[in-house]
Design an enzyme around this catalytic site. Structure first.
Site, PDB file in Angstrom:
ATOM      1  N   GLU A 105      34.025  36.177  37.093  1.00  0.00           N
ATOM      2  CA  GLU A 105      33.940  37.328  36.174  1.00  0.00           C
ATOM      3  C   GLU A 105      33.646  36.867  34.742  1.00  0.00           C
ATOM      4  O   GLU A 105      32.907  37.521  34.017  1.00  0.00           O
ATOM      5  CB  GLU A 105      35.244  38.138  36.248  1.00  0.00           C
ATOM      6  CG  GLU A 105      35.366  38.856  37.601  1.00  0.00           C
ATOM      7  CD  GLU A 105      36.687  39.589  37.773  1.00  0.00           C
ATOM      8  OE1 GLU A 105      37.733  38.919  37.681  1.00  0.00           O
ATOM      9  OE2 GLU A 105      36.668  40.813  37.985  1.00  0.00           O
ATOM     10  N   GLU A 125      39.389  37.847  45.547  1.00  0.00           N
ATOM     11  CA  GLU A 125      40.628  38.562  45.222  1.00  0.00           C
ATOM     12  C   GLU A 125      41.240  39.297  46.406  1.00  0.00           C
ATOM     13  O   GLU A 125      42.476  39.349  46.532  1.00  0.00           O
ATOM     14  CB  GLU A 125      40.378  39.560  44.085  1.00  0.00           C
ATOM     15  CG  GLU A 125      40.283  38.934  42.706  1.00  0.00           C
ATOM     16  CD  GLU A 125      38.895  38.437  42.351  1.00  0.00           C
ATOM     17  OE1 GLU A 125      38.056  38.274  43.254  1.00  0.00           O
ATOM     18  OE2 GLU A 125      38.656  38.195  41.155  1.00  0.00           O
TER      19      GLU A 125
END
Ligand code: 3H9
Length: 698
Positions: A105, A125
């Site tokens: 990210e 995740e």
């Protein structure tokens, strides 16, 4: 403490280095450091472009997982990524090793991405029960499109640098080892071209595709049965198709926060940490393992051939000994078949498969062939006399210092060790079938096993890509002992009125990969029958004997391998349908035992099964067979199909509340105080208001 983020300048290039070993996790200090670095970059007129790099072996391994469950401390990662993206001057991420989760990210917040060959990129995740929470679900689909995002994020998979380039997740792949140098060279080129800042968030929304979303949801409902995060990831990606960036980020954040509070998140994070902690044992701390350059295997049946395959797949040369030439040839054939299957699954290429067979595998018929092996694993018939004969032969031929291991799944390893002249070199290595596929390895430490032998067993597991759990000697060690107790609890319920198919369904609904009776069919009813025969001597009149299972055995209905056991398996199918004939056999057993059947709810089945499991597990810990509750969690997760999102049975018990589990045990004990004796450890923990996790410390 030194600052985990460094800002330096190389001419007009600002180099922002994250150094927070071992994986550059984005702890609060790193987030604050990145934030400050980009504030400085904005104000630094001499800097015209910035390069973000990670020090050490990888770029960034993601958010700091150890911070999960505590209140988030500013600056938050989405804001840091937002600041990077908002830079008016271009920013390059130079990735090596891995960019995972929040790490990717951060890279998506940069305007240009370069990855070194061999780097892995991904948003894993969901494997921790959450979704990307710093823009991954909004920026990645804008960059790589809806379909690629749906393939990647809800599965939590990673892609190689090459694949990332193809899907436009990165702009460039560079060779070499030096991400900093590659990043600076790329930044120079960009400067020369006058390349502008180029925020991913400014790209148009990915095109909505209802069919692709439906397909992803249907696939995940099947593949990620019971898990909430993968479907939530699809929701977040869908949001990217209809919302602008700011709204999409807010929606992602909302979902992320909700998931952070779920027991699934707690269970999966527990699983992550215990898988790493399981190999950390005080008894081998600082002890150097012995060398492991050549492996010997005795016995080329399914197990021995599987163990040999596991070693060969990891580049270890193997010498396998069988009793005669025909058996040796058959074993070589089984191994070749295993390797062929690995080629089919894309785990191995054909030339390597051929090279392994030609150069690394030796099959022989005399024990002398094992004289140079560093570690010899015996995988012959489960019979103490046979094993002792094998060990006597190994004692004669093995070089001094060679480790002598047995793959027994229940025999007394202390007795085997006592039969040789070097008991400190003897250890149990309990592989699970198929040994080249299953991840779990129980390392069974006998009374006299030397610490460096145990350390070598753990080193072997690492080399084989397996997860090793330390177990002590008892019938069934950790896993099979607990399983056999759970099965006894299930048999008691079946005798009282539950159907085995209801038990299976209830436990599948709990999250187990298979119900206990489907597992019996998979393992073979002959195994259970022989185990009951073996234990008949020690049987108490109050033990429940599943006479219906004995009847199935005598009818030749051995489970999947004969097409019929508890279930009927149509030609070649591995999924069976319930056999009504089994209910008749059980009804007969009930009549013989004078039991009038009653109904069980699925909830009652689950509670009894889990109470039995936890109660026996507590005894296993108390007796030192497992040293810590986490050893049981890892065993059940990797060898027995326990749902990972529950973290393991001990974590489940902690989250359910030990008082409630003990109350279930006591309720059952009120009707049957022989089988349901509360484990003293469970009682003690409840009395002291502690949980199993308190025993994992240290
Ligand atoms: C996320 O990023 C959320 C964001 O989207 C949103 C935020 C708002 N944190 O595995 P190893 C420790 S979620 C803390 O043996 P390897 C690990 O416990 C995160 N600690 O090394 C171990 O400690 P110890 C998404 C971490 O080389 C040590 O580092 N990221 C973290 O075999 C070495 O680890 C992931 O899910 C962490 N993130 O493999 C990636 N990662 O030495 C999780 C590791 O005390 N990590 N530790 O036992 C991995 O997959 C592997 O660790 C990695 C390295 C591939 C990076």
């Amino acid at each position: 403490m030194t600052d985990p983020v460094r800002y330096e300048r190389d001419g007009g290039i600002a180099v922002v280095t994250i150094e927070n070993g071992p994986v550059n996790a984005l702890s609060q200090a790193v987030r604050a450091g990145l934030d400050a670095a980009f504030e400085r970059f904005a104000a630094d007129d001499a800097a015209r472009i910035a390069v973000i790099v990670g020090a050490g072996r990888l770029f960034i391994g993601g958010a700091d997982i150890s911070e999960f469950g505590t209140p988030p401390a500013a600056p938050l990662l989405p804001d840091v990524v937002g600041r990077i993206e908002a830079s008016e001057k271009p920013v390059v991420a130079a990735i090596h090793g891995a960019a995972l989760g929040g790490g990717l990210e951060v890279a998506l917040g940069a305007h240009y991405r370069l990855a070194l060959d061999g780097a892995q990129l991904g948003l894993p995740e969901v494997k921790l029960g959450i979704i990307p929470g710093a823009g991954g679900t909004q920026r990645a689909p804008r960059l790589i499109g809806l379909k690629a995002a749906l393939a990647m994020i809800p599965a939590g998979g990673t892609v190689t640098a090459g694949a990332a380039l193809e899907m436009r997740l990165v702009d460039r792949v560079a060779a070499g080892e030096d991400a900093r140098a590659a990043g600076i060279a790329y930044a120079r080129e960009l400067l020369e071209q006058g390349a502008p800042a180029r925020p991913v968030g400014a790209l148009p929304r990915p095109v909505a595709d209802a069919a692709a979303l439906d397909e992803a949801r249907a696939r995940l409902a099947r593949k990620a049965r019971g898990e909430v995060a993968p479907l939530a990831a699809v929701d977040a990606i869908e949001a990217a198709t209809r919302l602008d960036l700011a709204e999409g980020l807010a929606e992602e954040r909302r979902i992320f926060r909700d998931l952070m509070e779920t027991p699934q998140r707690a269970g999966l994070v527990h699983a992550f940490f215990i898988e790493r902690k399981v190999a950390k044992l005080p008894e081998i701390d600082g002890i150097a393992p012995r060398g492991l350059d050549a492996i010997g295997v005795v016995g080329g049946g399914l197990m021995g051939a599987g163990i040999a395959t596991a070693a060969l797949l990891r580049g270890l040369p193997v010498t396998l000994v069988e009793r005669d030439a025909a058996a040796a040839e058959k074993a070589a054939g089984t191994i070749a078949g295993n390797l062929d299957a690995a080629v089919k699954r894309g785990k191995l290429d054909q030339p390597r498969r051929d090279a392994i067979l030609a150069e690394k595998l030796t099959v022989a018929t005399g024990y002398e062939a094992l004289s140079r092996a560093d570690l010899i694993i015996e995988a012959v018939f489960e019979d103490m006399e046979v094993k002792k004969q094998v060990f006597a032969a190994l004692d004669r031929v093995a070089r001094p210092g060679a480790i002598l291991a047995t793959n027994t799944s229940y025999l007394d390893i202390d007795a085997i060790a006592a039969s040789v002249s070097r008991p400190s070199d003897v250890i149990g290595l309990h592989f699970f079938s198929p040994a080249h596929v299953m991840k779990l390895l129980e390392v069974v430490v006998a009374d006299k096993t030397a610490p460096e032998v145990t350390a070598t067993a753990f080193a072997l597991a690492r080399r084989l890509g397996k997860i090793a759990v330390r177990a002590g000697v008892c019938d069934g060690f950790i896993g099979n002992r607990i399983l056999s107790h759970c099965r006894a609890a299930a048999d008691r319920m079946v005798l009282q009125g539950a159907s085995p198919f209801q038990v299976d369904q209830a436990m599948r609904d709990f999250g187990f990969a298979m119900g206990p009776y489907a597992v019996v069919d998979l393992a073979g009813l002959d195994i259970g029958f022989l185990t009951r025969q073996r234990k008949a001597r020690d049987r108490d009149p109050r033990d429940v004997v599943p006479t219906w299972a004995d009847a199935l055995y005598h009818m030749g209905r051995l489970g999947q391998k004969t097409g019929r056991g508890y279930y009927i398996y149509e030609a070649g199918s591995r999924v069976g349908r319930p056999d009504p004939g089994v209910e008749e056999l059980i009804a007969k057993a009930r009549a013989e035992a004078g039991v009038s059947p009653r109904d069980f709810t699925d909830e009652e089945i689950r509670r009894r099964y889990m109470a039995a499991l936890v109660n026996e597990a507590a005894r296993v810990i108390e007796e030192g067979i497992a040293q810590r509750p986490l050893d049981i969690d890892v065993t059940l997760l990797h060898g027995y199909g326990f749902p990972r999102w529950r973290g393991g049975p001990m974590k489940w018990a902690d989250m359910t509340g030990l008082g409630s589990v003990l109350a279930d045990v006591r309720r059952c004990a009120a009707e049957d105080d022989y089988f349901w004796r509360p484990a003293p450890l469970l009682e003690r923990l409840v009395a002291e208001n502690r949980n199993f996790d308190s025993l994992n410390a240290g």
